[in-house]
Design a protein around this motif. Structure first.
Motif, PDB file in Angstrom:
ATOM      1  N   TRP A 183       0.843  -1.193   0.000  1.00  0.00           N
ATOM      2  CA  TRP A 183       0.000   0.000   0.000  1.00  0.00           C
ATOM      3  C   TRP A 183       0.876   1.240   0.000  1.00  0.00           C
ATOM      4  N   PRO A 184       0.495   2.283  -0.729  1.00  0.00           N
ATOM      5  CA  PRO A 184       1.318   3.503  -0.760  1.00  0.00           C
ATOM      6  C   PRO A 184       1.173   4.327   0.508  1.00  0.00           C
ATOM      7  N   VAL A 185       2.071   5.284   0.656  1.00  0.00           N
ATOM      8  CA  VAL A 185       1.953   6.346   1.651  1.00  0.00           C
ATOM      9  C   VAL A 185       1.693   7.637   0.884  1.00  0.00           C
ATOM     10  N   VAL A 186       0.697   8.399   1.317  1.00  0.00           N
ATOM     11  CA  VAL A 186       0.345   9.655   0.659  1.00  0.00           C
ATOM     12  C   VAL A 186       0.669  10.814   1.603  1.00  0.00           C
ATOM     13  N   SER A 187       1.442  11.780   1.107  1.00  0.00           N
ATOM     14  CA  SER A 187       1.912  12.904   1.906  1.00  0.00           C
ATOM     15  C   SER A 187       1.350  14.211   1.357  1.00  0.00           C
ATOM     16  N   VAL A 188       0.755  15.019   2.233  1.00  0.00           N
ATOM     17  CA  VAL A 188       0.120  16.279   1.848  1.00  0.00           C
ATOM     18  C   VAL A 188       0.853  17.433   2.526  1.00  0.00           C
ATOM     19  N   SER A 189       1.231  18.451   1.749  1.00  0.00           N
ATOM     20  CA  SER A 189       1.935  19.621   2.282  1.00  0.00           C
ATOM     21  C   SER A 189       0.978  20.797   2.432  1.00  0.00           C
ATOM     22  N   LEU A 190       1.020  21.429   3.606  1.00  0.00           N
ATOM     23  CA  LEU A 190       0.205  22.614   3.892  1.00  0.00           C
ATOM     24  C   LEU A 190       1.084  23.656   4.571  1.00  0.00           C
ATOM     25  N   GLY A 191       1.045  24.880   4.075  1.00  0.00           N
ATOM     26  CA  GLY A 191       1.823  25.941   4.709  1.00  0.00           C
ATOM     27  C   GLY A 191       3.139  26.204   4.000  1.00  0.00           C
ATOM     28  N   ASP A 192       4.177  26.452   4.781  1.00  0.00           N
ATOM     29  CA  ASP A 192       5.457  26.894   4.228  1.00  0.00           C
ATOM     30  C   ASP A 192       6.104  25.861   3.300  1.00  0.00           C
ATOM     31  N   ASP A 193       6.884  26.390   2.331  1.00  0.00           N
ATOM     32  CA  ASP A 193       7.631  25.530   1.410  1.00  0.00           C
ATOM     33  C   ASP A 193       8.624  24.669   2.178  1.00  0.00           C
ATOM     34  N   ALA A 194       8.838  23.453   1.695  1.00  0.00           N
ATOM     35  CA  ALA A 194       9.774  22.527   2.331  1.00  0.00           C
ATOM     36  C   ALA A 194      10.654  21.878   1.277  1.00  0.00           C
ATOM     37  N   LEU A 195      11.947  21.743   1.569  1.00  0.00           N
ATOM     38  CA  LEU A 195      12.875  21.086   0.654  1.00  0.00           C
ATOM     39  C   LEU A 195      12.849  19.585   0.941  1.00  0.00           C
ATOM     40  N   PHE A 196      12.256  18.845   0.019  1.00  0.00           N
ATOM     41  CA  PHE A 196      12.016  17.408   0.162  1.00  0.00           C
ATOM     42  C   PHE A 196      13.142  16.653  -0.530  1.00  0.00           C
ATOM     43  N   ARG A 197      13.822  15.799   0.228  1.00  0.00           N
ATOM     44  CA  ARG A 197      14.922  15.005  -0.329  1.00  0.00           C
ATOM     45  C   ARG A 197      14.456  13.566  -0.548  1.00  0.00           C
ATOM     46  N   MET A 198      14.721  13.040  -1.722  1.00  0.00           N
ATOM     47  CA  MET A 198      14.305  11.684  -2.105  1.00  0.00           C
ATOM     48  C   MET A 198      15.534  10.827  -2.367  1.00  0.00           C
ATOM     49  N   GLY A 199      15.589   9.684  -1.684  1.00  0.00           N
ATOM     50  CA  GLY A 199      16.708   8.783  -1.828  1.00  0.00           C
ATOM     51  C   GLY A 199      16.326   7.457  -2.440  1.00  0.00           C
ATOM     52  N   ASN A 200      16.945   6.403  -1.924  1.00  0.00           N
ATOM     53  CA  ASN A 200      16.827   5.056  -2.477  1.00  0.00           C
ATOM     54  C   ASN A 200      16.351   4.083  -1.403  1.00  0.00           C
ATOM     55  N   PRO A 201      15.984   2.848  -1.788  1.00  0.00           N
ATOM     56  CA  PRO A 201      15.555   1.868  -0.784  1.00  0.00           C
ATOM     57  C   PRO A 201      16.671   1.460   0.184  1.00  0.00           C
ATOM     58  N   THR A 202      17.913   1.729  -0.193  1.00  0.00           N
ATOM     59  CA  THR A 202      19.035   1.479   0.714  1.00  0.00           C
ATOM     60  C   THR A 202      19.738   2.804   0.984  1.00  0.00           C
ATOM     61  N   ARG A 203      20.440   2.893   2.107  1.00  0.00           N
ATOM     62  CA  ARG A 203      21.134   4.137   2.448  1.00  0.00           C
ATOM     63  C   ARG A 203      22.248   4.424   1.444  1.00  0.00           C
ATOM     64  N   GLY A 204      22.488   5.712   1.209  1.00  0.00           N
ATOM     65  CA  GLY A 204      23.548   6.101   0.295  1.00  0.00           C
ATOM     66  C   GLY A 204      23.038   6.228  -1.126  1.00  0.00           C
ATOM     67  N   GLY A 205      23.945   6.550  -2.011  1.00  0.00           N
ATOM     68  CA  GLY A 205      23.582   6.699  -3.408  1.00  0.00           C
ATOM     69  C   GLY A 205      23.050   8.087  -3.703  1.00  0.00           C
ATOM     70  N   LYS A 206      22.666   8.286  -4.946  1.00  0.00           N
ATOM     71  CA  LYS A 206      22.196   9.585  -5.409  1.00  0.00           C
ATOM     72  C   LYS A 206      20.855   9.950  -4.788  1.00  0.00           C
ATOM     73  N   THR A 207      20.721  11.201  -4.383  1.00  0.00           N
ATOM     74  CA  THR A 207      19.433  11.721  -3.924  1.00  0.00           C
ATOM     75  C   THR A 207      19.043  12.912  -4.807  1.00  0.00           C
TER      76      THR A 207
END
Length: 200
Positions: free
Chosen positions: A127-151
């Motif tokens: 099942w997915p996770v759904v994220s909703v943003s309200l209010g101030d801008d936020a810098l969202f960082r997206m990575g990988n299923p394992t630690r490290g690597g390109k984000t």
């Protein structure tokens, strides 16, 4: 409204218009009154900078006993129900009939951040996770299923929705910082993030 796909994260830019955002804030007020925001600690005992609460049949808890879902707020009362206005966002972005069990509500103040982490305290990661943003801008960082690597990073604005499913369901992600008072949605500034999860 644009839909972006970044490292498996599905980003719905400007999914909620200004009226929908204002209405959501009004729907959150009785929840925050019945289940006030609290400051959790990590399993190692470190206090988190984010304040949180939940709605639904269960809510996410973090303390020295670990990370888990509980049926009651730390104050002892059952969590309030998830409003239909929030459930409709889940339906619109996922197309699923199965509704989430929990809506985690995080409040980010001026110096609040959230380190890279996985959402993995649920029983079924299909099942997915759904994220909703309200209010101030936020810098969202997206990575990988394992630690490290390109984000990759993307500024999320009020009304944006992110769907984390499929290959991104267990990917690391976090909030590096917010642009405090970049939005006028919350009179005192800050950001509210709602995350909808199927728990059981």
């Amino acid at each position: 409204m644009a839909r972006l796909l970044i490292q498996g994260f599905e980003v719905w830019k400007s999914h909620l218009d200004s009226k929908a955002q204002t209405d959501l804030i009004q729907d959150l007020r009785p929840i925050l009154k019945g289940a006030p925001l609290f400051s959790p600690t990590t399993a190692s005992g470190k206090k988190m900078s984010v304040r949180m609460t939940s709605a639904g049949s269960c809510g996410w808890i973090s303390d020295t006993s670990g990370y888990r879902y509980e049926p009651n707020h730390p104050g002892g009362r059952a969590w309030p129900a998830i409003p239909d206005s929030i459930l409709s966002i889940w339906r619109d972005t996922t197309g699923l009939d199965r509704l989430p069990d929990s809506c985690l509500i995080n409040y980010y103040g001026e110096d609040t951040k959230m380190g890279l982490h996985q959402d993995k305290d649920e029983a079924d990661f299909s099942w997915p996770v759904v994220s909703v943003s309200l209010g101030d801008d936020a810098l969202f960082r997206m990575g990988n299923p394992t630690r490290g690597g390109k984000t990759e990073s993307l500024w999320l604005s009020s009304g944006d929705v992110v769907v984390m499913g499929g290959e991104a369901r267990l990917s690391y992600h976090g909030i590096d910082r917010i642009r405090f008072k970049s939005s006028r949605l919350l009179p005192k500034g800050g950001r509210i993030n709602l995350t909808l999860r199927v728990v059981t």
